[in-house]
Design a protein around this motif. Structure first.
Motif: not given
Length: 304
Positions: A46-50, A64-71, A76-79
């Protein structure tokens, strides 16, 4: 900084995350702990908008993550390290990600060197070991030089040298003022890595604060004492109605800190050879405070 407020996620009748609120500060390594099924992976998704929250809100740097132009330049994420196309080389995999966020190719070689994959950067990722896949996933998380990093089980498949490396890397990143949020089942490793903790169970917050305070709140502190005059020391402790246990020629004293034990021994004319404060472990504290939130309990072995 990460801020979750009233975060809730339902999958049909299943409540995976239940009105969860917490914050993650910059400049610290924060461990994200909970039993299996506690809702950790769902929360990170949910943090990453997935995954979209059923209710509540989670923001990264007030957005929100989906508001970032170049996320990738912010987060940076490793899921899941294994989502690389098996026929693509590590270098081409990272180049593909970099172009999606206008990250220059030179950064690809920088992160490959940082994670120790330069010598195998041209090889097919499908032939990588689990540890190499983890390193490639970490390289992808670092690619945008982000302010916030999310790691889910980052030490999976790593050898002892690799575990030491990722621990030091996370400390370095936090020391640079970045926000580092890491989920792991390896409590012994989290005890060495995380300065702060967010602990959840059955989707609810159980604890947020420092690692030291979490351990202290759930485990008793004791003092180990060795002396050539144990009978005299035991008499002095008994007179003060202080409890202790004896084993292996030493006393484990409860209910007094090491300063108080040392002063008591000095007043009684007792020589000490060891005066060592003892504390519980993160594992002990975790088991005590999350016991009721465990979804699957193992049974006792049946005697033959």
């Amino acid at each position: 900084m990460i801020e979750a407020t009233g975060l809730t996620k339902r999958y049909g009748p299943t409540l995976a995350v239940d009105d969860l609120s917490f914050s993650v500060s910059a400049g610290r390594v924060t461990g994200f702990l909970g039993p299996n099924g506690a809702g950790k992976s769902t929360t990170m998704r949910m943090m990453l908008g997935l995954d979209r929250p059923t209710a509540g809100d989670v923001r990264i740097g007030n957005r929100h993550y989906d508001e970032l132009d170049h996320p990738l330049r912010t987060v940076g994420a490793l899921l899941e390290a294994g989502w690389v196309h098996p026929n693509r080389s590590a270098r081409n995999h990272l180049r593909w990600i970099a172009r999606s966020n206008d990250i220059p190719d030179r950064r690809v070689d920088e992160v490959l060197g940082l994670v120790g994959l330069t010598s195998v950067a041209g090889k097919r990722a499908g032939g990588y070991s689990l540890g190499m896949q983890q390193r490639l996933g970490i390289a992808g998380a670092l690619l945008g030089d982000p302010e916030v990093l999310l790691f889910d089980e980052p030490v999976n498949g790593l050898d002892p040298e690799g575990i030491h490396w990722i621990r030091e890397l996370m400390h370095t990143l936090a020391g640079e003022g970045r926000t580092v949020f890491v989920s792991s089942h390896l409590l012994s490793e989290m005890a060495q890595t995380a300065q702060d903790l967010v602990v959840i169970g059955r989707g609810k917050l159980i604890y947020q604060g420092t690692t030291d305070d979490f351990v202290a709140s759930a485990t008793a502190r004791t003092v180990r004492v060795r002396s050539p005059q144990l009978p005299e020391l035991k008499q002095a402790l008994t007179r003060r109605e202080v409890s202790f246990d004896e084993s292996d020629g030493a006393l484990t004293v409860s209910g007094m800190d090491s300063d108080a034990v040392g002063e008591l021994a000095f007043a009684a004319g007792v020589t000490l050879h060891e005066l060592a404060p003892q504390r519980g472990s993160l594992e002990q504290a975790f088991m005590q405070l999350t016991g009721e939130a465990v979804e699957f309990h193992t049974g006792e072995p049946t005697p033959d």
